[in-house]
Design an enzyme around this catalytic site. Structure first.
Site, PDB file in Angstrom:
ATOM      1  N   LYS A   1      10.217  -1.621  13.684  1.00 33.83           N
ATOM      2  CA  LYS A   1      10.705  -1.100  12.397  1.00 33.83           C
ATOM      3  C   LYS A   1      11.829  -0.092  12.604  1.00 33.83           C
ATOM      4  CE  LYS A   1       6.389  -1.469   9.757  1.00 33.83           C
ATOM      5  NZ  LYS A   1       5.361  -0.742   9.017  1.00 33.83           N
TER       6      LYS A   1
ATOM      7  N   LYS B   1       0.841  -1.202   0.000  1.00 30.96           N
ATOM      8  CA  LYS B   1       0.000   0.000   0.000  1.00 30.96           C
ATOM      9  C   LYS B   1       0.871   1.245   0.000  1.00 30.96           C
ATOM     10  CE  LYS B   1      -2.782   1.033   3.571  1.00 30.96           C
ATOM     11  NZ  LYS B   1      -3.974   0.906   4.451  1.00 30.96           N
TER      12      LYS B   1
ATOM     13  N   HIS C   1      -4.072 -35.230  16.715  1.00 30.14           N
ATOM     14  CA  HIS C   1      -2.869 -36.044  16.890  1.00 30.14           C
ATOM     15  C   HIS C   1      -1.697 -35.181  17.319  1.00 30.14           C
ATOM     16  CE1 HIS C   1      -4.593 -39.705  15.013  1.00 30.14           C
ATOM     17  NE2 HIS C   1      -5.426 -38.810  14.558  1.00 30.14           N
TER      18      HIS C   1
ATOM     19  N   GLU D   1      10.510  -5.655   3.036  1.00 27.57           N
ATOM     20  CA  GLU D   1      10.582  -7.047   2.601  1.00 27.57           C
ATOM     21  C   GLU D   1      10.152  -7.178   1.147  1.00 27.57           C
ATOM     22  OE1 GLU D   1       9.312  -6.003   5.435  1.00 27.57           O
ATOM     23  OE2 GLU D   1       9.804  -7.381   7.083  1.00 27.57           O
TER      24      GLU D   1
ATOM     25  N   GLU E   1      -3.693  -8.327  15.539  1.00 23.48           N
ATOM     26  CA  GLU E   1      -3.243  -6.983  15.147  1.00 23.48           C
ATOM     27  C   GLU E   1      -4.370  -5.968  15.366  1.00 23.48           C
ATOM     28  OE1 GLU E   1      -1.897  -6.143  10.992  1.00 23.48           O
ATOM     29  OE2 GLU E   1       0.027  -5.702  11.918  1.00 23.48           O
TER      30      GLU E   1
ATOM     31  N   GLY F   1      -4.357  -3.367   5.933  1.00 24.53           N
ATOM     32  CA  GLY F   1      -3.722  -4.549   5.349  1.00 24.53           C
ATOM     33  C   GLY F   1      -4.468  -5.833   5.681  1.00 24.53           C
ATOM     34  N   ARG F   2      -4.808  -6.017   6.952  1.00 27.29           N
ATOM     35  CA  ARG F   2      -5.428  -7.280   7.378  1.00 27.29           C
ATOM     36  C   ARG F   2      -6.889  -7.377   6.938  1.00 27.29           C
ATOM     37  NH1 ARG F   2      -4.089  -3.852  11.406  1.00 27.29           N
ATOM     38  NH2 ARG F   2      -5.638  -3.138  12.899  1.00 27.29           N
TER      39      ARG F   2
END
Lengths: 529, 529
Positions: free
Chosen positions: B492, B202, B377, B208, B346, B259-260
């Site tokens: 950051k 965005k 399991h 990254e 978040e 974002g999420r």
């Protein structure tokens, strides 16, 4: 017998917990503290200056290790003593000998049962070597591992961690879920004529695995392929699956290998040696074996799994933190946390001690995690500013696996990855003041880093065993049996009843309305969809 | 302004929490209870008779919903009111309009900002349609999404959930981690000449993502391919990435899309529509839109996300349970819990209310999960018999996706999967007595099931929005801002400082020993490895 809450070290720790060190305070987190709170062995450094411990706390924790005889218990376990038991009650009553599966290097553990287990494991390893030579000649390229729980999570986590080291033209796939879509997807991705299918079940009776085996057999037959030529069994001797008519080869496991501890037994060995080749695979076992020996060290300051266990006990029982996140800064380790969920939570999610009495202290935490830096863009908000503190065990590597890296603005991606790891470790501990309450970071989020050179077979073997022994040590300290799993039985029994209902409904048979009526209510809702 | 702990419903709930219903008691969990505690809408049934609630608790929870005006707040959010803010402090100050990204069906939300956002989103959708027609003609088969956090987790979780519905010869891959091994692995798996690379950020400045973009460009150039022909941008208008010279196409997102919450914006749309084709993709949006409308319903008994939110608040604030597991009995949903970790933690991992004051009650829990039956399991031992109770939100489907199933002993795999799901839900609630303390199950583990027909595009759209609104409702109730993420900033800032150190060390530049000495101590330990 001394109960946990009656130990003198626990009394000291309970005193110390009232006033844990404040890492946000200027002058507390110093370089001297970082240096002094670093343990090192097998090329792994543990940096734990960012945990909320002092020298006094560490002393009391080491005293806890003494009072609970953890090194002696570890030695007894590795020698083959029957440690999987609850005194006075019906229980599995077994030795716990996953360490014997990799005890081929240097000096062997000569405990009588341990030695016998190592000899048997070595026979299987020789058999595997011969088998892989055959397979090599026949040009097999793919292997599908069919298993669930320990026959899936650990073997998958390790395979993914080491995929960078696999032989060319070799690939391993996994089918675990009884969800039929899982098997369908994998089968559509491989060339079945060049694929081995390894069916893994110690008991030879795991519902999910046998169902998936049938699905695969159906597919093989549809393609006109012989099922026997492509199917391999990993199972207990004389289990229903131990049948040379049905499998081209059978590899054995034993009742002293728990599912979640089975990666270095044939459960993981077949697929890993197929993928990596024998030499790199043995490096992996060598790393695990080196950690097994380190776990016996009475020099607590180098005994990494013991330090990890003690820090976990401090966070769980004294700082009262309910979860523990494991965050590897390596994409290859993406499924490692899922393996640790089983390893840790199935081992130590227990409510009674080894004498059958309910515990009055917390045992194993909720373990979870995702790789960094991804987690930073996901749940780190909650870790930094949420109302529930999450202790973190970070894992970091100096070098990347493929060395396919690029410098952008003067640093490589691997350096950026490490910079983020270090930044998080420090920031979580120190926090940050701000007049804007939304930019205020309370800090005092305990964490430590396991830092090592490279995510390679030896290191991954060592890390696997690190966590196995961390969990075992915590079980010894909490005086629980980390090696059984009675808590999974109820679900199985109830599921079988409901499977029966499904079969009856299909046959038009009556079901007694008084038989498990809640399940029938659920089925009614399902039917009405 | 009334604070959470001063609400009269909270007072009632605090009274009720002292004596929560005992589900292990004979005659409590009846078929009548199961039927009455079933909510249904959009083909989804929520079975919550296995939660530790009574009619009185539900009444008080609905009163809590009234007292905190959650439906009104939901309507304001969907209309475009500025709800992303902290009163009196510098903050993002934005609308929250992910619902506008899918508001093309039936009656639109006519809130002034909402309408404008929908119009803009529709323009992008038309652009996408034309773009995909071109791409179809040019024979592209693969798409690599390069993004992290919300540009990765949600889009990946939904893609995997719906992979069964993708067009033939279409495949989507994801690169997220700054770990260079991540990009290397994907690039080696695709034919770059037939692959589109979608770079999603965005801000146009995500470390990254830009690093991975450079790695991919390097690879494309090495193959002699034009980077521009293969690269697509999804970014904010006039971000550094909004540059037609560098990308063959740019798709836009806006500051009111977090974002999420961005899966149904172009962040998820490009890859999902590429994979599924336009028609099935629109079904996915249709499901999300239907859930958006359901979330506005004042008939609480059909408002599924509100019921989910209230049950979560009961478990978190009154039964004091620190985590929440989401366990889909579907292998396709394997990464859904990872998306929910970001979405929930978040959004609601916050320590101040919307007026900038620290809260004195718990906010968002630790969210985690894995698919069933696999989890059975693995960590179910701890869930059944551990010392920390874990509430569970199960998801189940009547039918499998591929319908490639096999009857073994009279039942299909899908039926076995459902039998296990039902068995766990009931067993966790009722527990089981035994004279052997190791076979004793304490029960009273709260859980509910979201049961629906099939894991198809419409349903996955509805489930995605279900969780988005569950989280938003909880944020409204806790009076926190669920839409910012200031908690990720500190990491950051510190990481950038350390990246600087790496660059300086490489250039042989001096670093002032007083500058961030703890980071320098870490770097010293790294260097010595």
């Amino acid at each position: 017998m001394t109960l946990f809450n009656q130990l003198s070290s626990v009394e000291k720790l309970t005193e110390l917990e009232r006033n844990p060190i404040d890492l946000t305070h200027e002058g507390i987190l110093t370089t001297k503290r970082v240096d002094e709170m670093t343990a090192e062995a097998l090329g792994i450094k543990m940096l734990y200056g960012t945990e909320r411990v002092t020298d006094k706390v560490m002393e009391a924790l080491f005293e806890l290790a003494d009072e609970t005889n953890v090194i002696e218990k570890m030695a007894l376990m590795q020698a083959g003593e029957v440690v999987n038991k609850i005194e006075g009650y019906e229980c599995e009553n077994r030795s716990v000998l996953h360490t014997a599966m990799r005890d081929f290097f240097d000096k062997r553990n000569e405990g009588p049962r341990g030695k016998e287990a190592t000899d048997l494991a070595y026979q299987e390893l020789e058999k595997l070597k011969r088998f892989l030579e055959e397979v090599e000649k026949q040009g097999f390229t793919d292997l599908v591992q069919i298993g669930i729980g320990g026959s899936d999570l650990g073997p998958r986590a390790i395979y993914l961690s080491l995929e960078a080291y696999k032989k060319e033209n070799r690939k391993v796939h996994f089918i675990s879920n009884v969800d039929p879509d899982d098997a369908h997807k994998i089968f559509s991705e491989v060339d079945p004529s060049k694929t081995l299918f390894v069916v893994v079940s110690k008991s030879g009776s795991t519902l999910e695995t046998l169902t998936n085996e049938e699905l695969i057999k159906k597919h093989l037959e549809e393609k006109g392929l012989s099922t026997k030529d492509h199917m391999i069994a990993v199972t207990g001797k004389s289990s229903p699956m131990d049948n040379p008519d049905k499998y081209r080869e059978s590899f054995y496991i034993w009742d002293y290998i728990g599912g979640r501890y089975s990666v270095t037994s044939m459960v993981g060995c077949v697929e890993l040696a197929f993928a990596l080749g024998m030499e790199k695979f043995l490096d992996f076992l060598r790393g695990a074996n080196a950690m097994d020996k380190l776990a016996l060290s009475k020099d607590y300051k180098e005994n990494l799994p013991l330090i990890g266990a003690l820090l976990g006990v401090w966070n769980r029982n004294f700082l009262h933190l309910p979860t523990c996140a494991v965050i590897p800064y390596s994409q290859a380790m993406i499924r490692f946390p899922a393996h640790l969920q089983q390893l840790d939570m199935e081992s130590n999610g227990k409510r009674i001690n080894k004498h059958g009495e309910p515990v009055d202290y917390d045992t194993g935490p909720i373990v979870w995690g995702e790789p960094g830096t991804n987690g930073q863009h996901s749940f780190y908000q909650c870790i930094h500013q949420g109302t529930t503190t999450v202790p973190i065990e970070f894992i970091g590597f100096k070098e990347s696996q493929y060395a396919d890296d690029l410098e952008v603005k003067g640093t490589s991606s691997q350096e950026k990855l490490l910079a983020n790891l270090f930044a998080q470790s420090i920031g979580l501990a120190t926090g940050k003041r701000s007049d804007n309450p939304n930019k205020f970071f309370p800090g005092n989020r305990p964490n430590h880093i396991l830092l090592t050179k490279k995510c390679d077979p030896y290191t991954i073997g060592a890390l696997l065993a690190y966590f196995e022994h961390k969990v075992a040590f915590q079980g010894f300290i909490w005086d629980i049996n980390s090696f059984d799993q009675e808590g999974v039985q109820l679900g199985k029994v109830l599921a079988n009843k409901i499977i029966d209902f499904f079969a009856k409904m299909k046959n038009g048979e009556e079901i007694d309305p008084k038989d498990f009526p809640i399940a029938q209510a659920y089925l009614k809702h399902l039917k009405a969809m």
